[in-house]
Each structure stands twice: as C-alpha cells, then as structure tokens.
Design an enzyme around this catalytic site. Structure first.
Site, mmCIF file in Angstrom:
data_model
loop_
_atom_site.group_PDB
_atom_site.id
_atom_site.type_symbol
_atom_site.label_atom_id
_atom_site.label_comp_id
_atom_site.label_asym_id
_atom_site.label_seq_id
_atom_site.Cartn_x
_atom_site.Cartn_y
_atom_site.Cartn_z
ATOM 1 N N THR A 132 0.819 -1.218 0.000
ATOM 2 C CA THR A 132 0.000 0.000 0.000
ATOM 3 C C THR A 132 0.849 1.263 0.000
ATOM 4 O OG1 THR A 132 -1.532 1.248 1.392
ATOM 5 C CG2 THR A 132 -0.078 -0.246 2.537
ATOM 6 N N ASP A 133 0.266 2.351 -0.495
ATOM 7 C CA ASP A 133 0.969 3.648 -0.442
ATOM 8 C C ASP A 133 1.036 4.191 0.981
ATOM 9 O OD1 ASP A 133 -1.714 4.327 -0.121
ATOM 10 O OD2 ASP A 133 -1.752 5.817 -1.724
ATOM 11 N N GLU A 134 0.231 3.598 1.896
ATOM 12 C CA GLU A 134 0.192 4.130 3.261
ATOM 13 C C GLU A 134 1.521 3.936 3.998
ATOM 14 O OE1 GLU A 134 -3.289 3.301 5.556
ATOM 15 O OE2 GLU A 134 -4.616 3.545 3.840
ATOM 16 N N TYR A 157 -2.064 -0.559 10.844
ATOM 17 C CA TYR A 157 -2.158 -1.226 9.528
ATOM 18 C C TYR A 157 -0.933 -0.911 8.673
ATOM 19 C CZ TYR A 157 -3.363 -1.693 4.574
ATOM 20 O OH TYR A 157 -3.328 -1.975 3.229
ATOM 21 N N LYS A 161 2.129 -3.304 7.242
ATOM 22 C CA LYS A 161 2.435 -3.482 5.810
ATOM 23 C C LYS A 161 3.882 -3.048 5.533
ATOM 24 C CE LYS A 161 0.017 -4.634 2.889
ATOM 25 N NZ LYS A 161 -0.379 -5.965 2.348
HETATM 26 P P1 NAD Z 1 -9.695 -7.491 1.883
HETATM 27 O O1 NAD Z 1 -9.742 -7.208 3.349
HETATM 28 O O2 NAD Z 1 -10.894 -7.240 1.058
HETATM 29 O O3 NAD Z 1 -9.293 -9.016 1.658
HETATM 30 C C1 NAD Z 1 -8.286 -9.642 2.393
HETATM 31 C C2 NAD Z 1 -8.388 -11.141 2.128
HETATM 32 O O4 NAD Z 1 -7.337 -11.787 2.862
HETATM 33 C C3 NAD Z 1 -9.705 -11.757 2.585
HETATM 34 O O5 NAD Z 1 -10.201 -12.625 1.586
HETATM 35 C C4 NAD Z 1 -9.331 -12.524 3.843
HETATM 36 O O6 NAD Z 1 -10.148 -13.666 4.078
HETATM 37 C C5 NAD Z 1 -7.901 -12.916 3.538
HETATM 38 N N1 NAD Z 1 -7.120 -13.168 4.762
HETATM 39 C C6 NAD Z 1 -7.026 -12.354 5.857
HETATM 40 N N2 NAD Z 1 -6.245 -12.935 6.783
HETATM 41 C C7 NAD Z 1 -5.819 -14.110 6.255
HETATM 42 C C8 NAD Z 1 -4.981 -15.162 6.737
HETATM 43 N N3 NAD Z 1 -4.432 -15.103 7.962
HETATM 44 N N4 NAD Z 1 -4.743 -16.214 5.934
HETATM 45 C C9 NAD Z 1 -5.300 -16.284 4.694
HETATM 46 N N5 NAD Z 1 -6.119 -15.345 4.203
HETATM 47 C C10 NAD Z 1 -6.369 -14.266 4.975
HETATM 48 O O7 NAD Z 1 -8.430 -6.687 1.343
HETATM 49 P P2 NAD Z 1 -8.220 -5.919 -0.033
HETATM 50 O O8 NAD Z 1 -8.741 -4.550 0.096
HETATM 51 O O9 NAD Z 1 -8.659 -6.782 -1.147
HETATM 52 O O10 NAD Z 1 -6.626 -5.828 -0.038
HETATM 53 C C11 NAD Z 1 -5.827 -6.881 -0.549
HETATM 54 C C12 NAD Z 1 -4.360 -6.511 -0.408
HETATM 55 O O11 NAD Z 1 -4.107 -5.298 -1.100
HETATM 56 C C13 NAD Z 1 -3.918 -6.272 1.037
HETATM 57 O O12 NAD Z 1 -2.629 -6.786 1.201
HETATM 58 C C14 NAD Z 1 -3.918 -4.757 1.174
HETATM 59 O O13 NAD Z 1 -2.968 -4.337 2.138
HETATM 60 C C15 NAD Z 1 -3.522 -4.346 -0.223
HETATM 61 N N6 NAD Z 1 -4.007 -3.026 -0.673
HETATM 62 C C16 NAD Z 1 -5.341 -2.708 -0.582
HETATM 63 C C17 NAD Z 1 -5.783 -1.482 -1.078
HETATM 64 C C18 NAD Z 1 -7.247 -1.083 -1.029
HETATM 65 O O14 NAD Z 1 -7.576 0.063 -1.383
HETATM 66 N N7 NAD Z 1 -8.166 -1.955 -0.646
HETATM 67 C C19 NAD Z 1 -4.869 -0.589 -1.648
HETATM 68 C C20 NAD Z 1 -3.515 -0.950 -1.699
HETATM 69 C C21 NAD Z 1 -3.102 -2.179 -1.216
HETATM 70 O O1 DAU Z 2 -4.184 3.946 0.324
HETATM 71 C C1 DAU Z 2 -4.386 2.575 0.229
HETATM 72 C C2 DAU Z 2 -5.227 2.090 1.382
HETATM 73 O O2 DAU Z 2 -6.533 2.579 1.159
HETATM 74 C C3 DAU Z 2 -5.243 0.578 1.534
HETATM 75 O O3 DAU Z 2 -3.946 0.128 1.824
HETATM 76 C C4 DAU Z 2 -6.189 0.156 2.639
HETATM 77 O O4 DAU Z 2 -6.281 -1.259 2.679
HETATM 78 C C5 DAU Z 2 -7.561 0.721 2.330
HETATM 79 O O5 DAU Z 2 -8.427 0.437 3.407
HETATM 80 C C6 DAU Z 2 -7.500 2.238 2.112
HETATM 81 O O6 DAU Z 2 -7.234 2.943 3.350
HETATM 82 P P1 DAU Z 2 -8.031 4.280 3.759
HETATM 83 O O7 DAU Z 2 -8.000 4.411 5.225
HETATM 84 O O8 DAU Z 2 -7.583 5.435 2.944
HETATM 85 O O9 DAU Z 2 -9.521 3.871 3.214
HETATM 86 P P2 DAU Z 2 -10.967 4.054 3.850
HETATM 87 O O10 DAU Z 2 -11.937 3.712 2.779
HETATM 88 O O11 DAU Z 2 -11.106 3.409 5.170
HETATM 89 O O12 DAU Z 2 -11.044 5.641 4.094
HETATM 90 C C7 DAU Z 2 -10.939 6.561 3.020
HETATM 91 C C8 DAU Z 2 -11.056 7.969 3.603
HETATM 92 O O13 DAU Z 2 -12.390 8.150 4.076
HETATM 93 C C9 DAU Z 2 -10.149 8.208 4.790
HETATM 94 O O14 DAU Z 2 -9.685 9.552 4.753
HETATM 95 C C10 DAU Z 2 -11.055 8.020 5.996
HETATM 96 C C11 DAU Z 2 -12.413 8.465 5.476
HETATM 97 N N1 DAU Z 2 -13.592 7.776 6.070
HETATM 98 C C12 DAU Z 2 -13.613 6.410 6.062
HETATM 99 C C13 DAU Z 2 -14.670 5.724 6.608
HETATM 100 C C14 DAU Z 2 -14.685 4.208 6.622
HETATM 101 C C15 DAU Z 2 -14.652 8.509 6.607
HETATM 102 O O15 DAU Z 2 -14.637 9.766 6.581
HETATM 103 N N2 DAU Z 2 -15.694 7.823 7.139
HETATM 104 C C16 DAU Z 2 -15.754 6.464 7.185
HETATM 105 O O16 DAU Z 2 -16.747 5.917 7.730
#
Ligand code: NAD
Ligand code: DAU
Length: 351
Positions: A132-134, A157, A161
């Site tokens: 992630t970019d975080e 988180y 990562k």
């Molecule tokens: P998600 O939470 O939707 O899915 C995570 C998956 O991992 C689920 O299917 C869960 O069952 C599985 N999992 C969790 N713990 C596990 C374990 N111990 N063993 C096996 N499986 C397990 O997540 P996502 O949003 O699809 O993100 C996927 C990946 O991409 C993550 O590594 C996250 O850090 C990264 N990522 C997400 C975003 C985003 O915006 N969602 C952005 C950048 C990077």
């Molecule tokens: O940047 C990549 C990341 O983006 C991924 O690595 C993470 O897995 C993914 O969860 C996401 O993180 P964020 O914290 O940015 O996403 P989220 O959707 O939780 O929140 C987006 C923005 O919205 C953030 O500034 C917080 C705000 N927010 C979020 C929720 C859930 C609210 O204002 N209200 C809310 O209820």
C-alpha cells in the site's frame, strides 16, 4: 518461469484478490491458479462463483500464519509464483485490534517467504508482495509518493504493511529470493466489503442511514479502479524487474467530502430521489486517530518502464460501482448481517 506455472494467490476471496484471481484464471488457462484464503469476515467465495469450476482453478481454505500448514502446502505444490494479497486491510480495525494486523500481515508474510525459500521455484519464479501507499506516511497539499520516498507509516495497519515490505526486501537481499513489491493507492469497484468509505456510504445511502464523515472531510485520497490495479499486478508479475518496487495510483485525487457529495448526487439520480436528498445524511463525526491527511501516488515508473496506465474515468467507474451494489443487494445483505452489525456499533456509536 516456464509457461505451465503453478501460481499461489493469497487472499483471493477478498476485494482486490477476487479481481486478480478472476483475471489470472481467465487470461492464463495454461497456469494452475491456487487461491489460498482463510475466509475471514472480508473473504467471500460468493465473489468468485463465475470461475469456481474453471479447470485451472483450485480454492484452498487456510491461514497464512499456520506455519506447518503453509510449509506442507508449498512442499506439495512447489509453486513457481506467489502473488500475496492476504492481509488485514482496514485502518479502523487496526486501531481496534493492532495485534491481529501484526500477526497476519507481518508473521503471515514471513511464513510465506520462508516456505517459498524452502520449496518454491527460487531459481526461476517470483514472490510478488502487494502493498500500500500508506507505508510512505502522509503528504501535505503538494507532492506525490515516489518509490524512493522514505517509509513513515502512521497506523498499525500501515506499520504492519511496511514491516512486511521490509521482510520481502530482506529475503531478496539476504537469501536471493526473487521478489517484487507494488504499493498502490485506494481501490474502488465491485465486491468491496462495506467497511471502507465508498461501499459503506453506498450501503448507507441506499438504506437512508447517516454518512459518518471523519473530521472535516478534508482528507485526500487517490482512487484507482480495482480492475486497473489487477491489470497492473498482471503487468508487474510478468514484466517487473526482480528486486524492484512499483507505485500504482489513479492520478485521481479527491477530498473525501467532495467524493461523498458526488456519491450522493449519483445515488439520488439512480434511486430516483429528489436532488440533494442524500446529502442530508452527511454527519460529521470524530476524526480517525492518527488520520493521514493526503495520499497521492506518482506511477511514472510503472507507466514508462512497463507501459501500464489507468483506464477508467472516475465518475464512470464510480457510477458502475454503485450500479453493481444496487444490482447485488443480496450480496450486500449477506455481508452486512451478523458480525458486521456488531462492528458497526463498536466503530460508529458514540462517535
Ligand atoms: P480485503 O480485506 O478485502 O481481503 C483480504 C483477504 O485476505 C480476505 O479474503 C481474507 O479472508 C484474507 N485473509 C485475511 N487474513 C488471512 C490469513 N491469515 N490467511 C489467509 N487469508 C487471509 O483486502 P483488499 O482490500 O482486497 O486488499 C488486498 C491486499 O491489497 C492487502 O494486502 C492490502 O494491504 C492491499 N491493498 C489494498 C488497497 C485497497 O484500497 N483496498 C490498496 C492498496 C493495497
Ligand atoms: O491507500 C491505500 C489504502 O486505502 C489501503 O492500503 C487500505 O487497505 C484501504 O483500506 C485504504 O485505506 P483508507 O483508510 O484510505 O480507506 P478508507 O476507505 O477506510 O477511508 C478513506 C477515507 O475516508 C479516509 O480519509 C477516511 C475516510 N472515512 C472512512 C470511513 C470508513 C470517513 O470519513 N468515514 C468512514 O466511515
């Protein structure tokens, strides 16, 4: 890598993972795709019903932190490639349960690396870590994250990562494991669990529930269509340089409150509600602890070296995403019953 690869995708039943699994199963019938997932609250086999019977697809239920199980799985299959997405992924949950993030994201990644080192195709294969970019921390109003931006994670988180990224790099440097890492911005699209901003707000608007905007709603995120991320993962898996990091972003920055207003407008139209009705649901609530102000990704390296670029206009992508949820209300109802209700109460009541 040879053409008949055995590829393990972890976390393939989650949001991004299901798009990656679907893409690889369909685009590469010559590969054997294994999807390893624990099926936590975020993992859902309903995300993959269209490919579950494909001849090149196998689902394995298991936990990446189970060292013995993972070693046996790798010994049996001797994977050529690993695309590692399994993680605890929600920042708010990491504030509630930091140790679960440490265990899954750090220990789980290290256990996979160790198994790949022992039993994987380390001479001609690849361990690809999805991050992630975080990990780079937060930005002020100007500038973007590049691959050389120093790590400065702020939430449990992102700290987990960042640590897993370091383990991947260390296994490359110390043991010569072929690795690649990508760091991506916020994804949106179908099948995302309704705890993250976009699907949570779609669900709440649909049900006429308050829209809990953290702080003043001025935080900025860079949104990317999930299938563009899956395509970037495909390109990096096949053409990325071993040992390198690639940033992936949408070049699409939105202040949260502006995004919420756009969602309200689109949903008023789709639900045939009077203009401006949904925005009355906006409720400013206590800010997220440690809330990063702004993320913005510079994807120049990926675009110039590997020829990837984002393909979807944000308003069209958001509109398609909303349509998907409105056409899949049963999916939404299934995932918001049970434990979700309790999570919602803990996260949002008294806020
Ligand atoms: P998600 O939470 O939707 O899915 C995570 C998956 O991992 C689920 O299917 C869960 O069952 C599985 N999992 C969790 N713990 C596990 C374990 N111990 N063993 C096996 N499986 C397990 O997540 P996502 O949003 O699809 O993100 C996927 C990946 O991409 C993550 O590594 C996250 O850090 C990264 N990522 C997400 C975003 C985003 O915006 N969602 C952005 C950048 C990077
Ligand atoms: O940047 C990549 C990341 O983006 C991924 O690595 C993470 O897995 C993914 O969860 C996401 O993180 P964020 O914290 O940015 O996403 P989220 O959707 O939780 O929140 C987006 C923005 O919205 C953030 O500034 C917080 C705000 N927010 C979020 C929720 C859930 C609210 O204002 N209200 C809310 O209820």
């Amino acid at each position: 890598m040879n053409n008949q690869k055995k590829i393990l995708i972890t976390g393939g039943a989650g949001f991004i993972g299901s798009h990656v699994v679907r893409r690889f199963v369909k685009e590469y019938p010559q590969y054997s795709i294994f999807n390893l997932d624990k099926l936590t609250y975020a993992g859902n086999l309903e995300n993959l019903t269209d490919i579950e019977n494909a001849p090149n697809y196998t689902f394995v239920k298991g936990d990446i932190t189970d060292e013995v199980f993972i070693a046996e799985l790798f010994e049996k299959h001797k994977f050529d490639g690993v695309i590692h997405l399994a993680a605890e992924s929600h920042v708010d949950r990491s504030i509630l349960f930091p140790l679960e993030f440490l265990k899954t994201n750090i220990l789980g990644t290290a256990i996979l690396l160790e198994a790949f080192k022992k039993f994987g195709n380390i001479s001609n294969g690849l361990f690809y870590h999805i991050s992630t970019d975080e990990v780079y921390g937060e930005l002020e109003n100007e500038g973007k994250f590049v691959e050389t931006t120093p790590y400065s994670p702020n939430s449990p988180y992102s700290a987990s990562k960042a640590s897993s990224d370091h383990f991947v790099r260390a296994y490359h440097r110390t043991f010569g494991i072929p690795v690649v890492v990508s760091n991506c911005s916020n994804n949106y699209g179908s099948h995302q669990f309704p705890e993250k901003l976009i699907p949570l707000f779609i669900n709440n608007i649909q049900n006429n529930l308050p829209l809990p905007v953290y702080g003043k709603g001025v935080n900025v995120r860079d949104w990317l269509w999930v299938e563009d991320h899956a395509r970037a993962i495909d390109v990096i898996f096949h053409k990325g340089k071993i040992g390198e990091t690639y940033n992936i972003g949408g070049n699409n920055e939105w202040k949260n409150i502006d995004l919420v207003h756009l969602m309200c407008k689109l949903m008023d139209e789709k639900l045939a509600r009077k203009p401006h009705s949904s925005e009355k649901l906006i409720t400013y609530v206590k800010d997220r602890a440690g809330h990063d102000f702004r993320y913005a990704i510079d994807s120049t390296k990926l675009m110039t070296e590997l020829g990837w670029k984002p393909s979807v206009n944000f308003e069209q992508g958001l509109s398609k995403t909303i349509d998907w949820y409105l056409n899949n209300l049963q999916w939404l109802n299934n995932v918001t019953s049970g434990a979700y209700k309790n999570y919602y109460k803990v996260q949002y009541s008294n806020r």
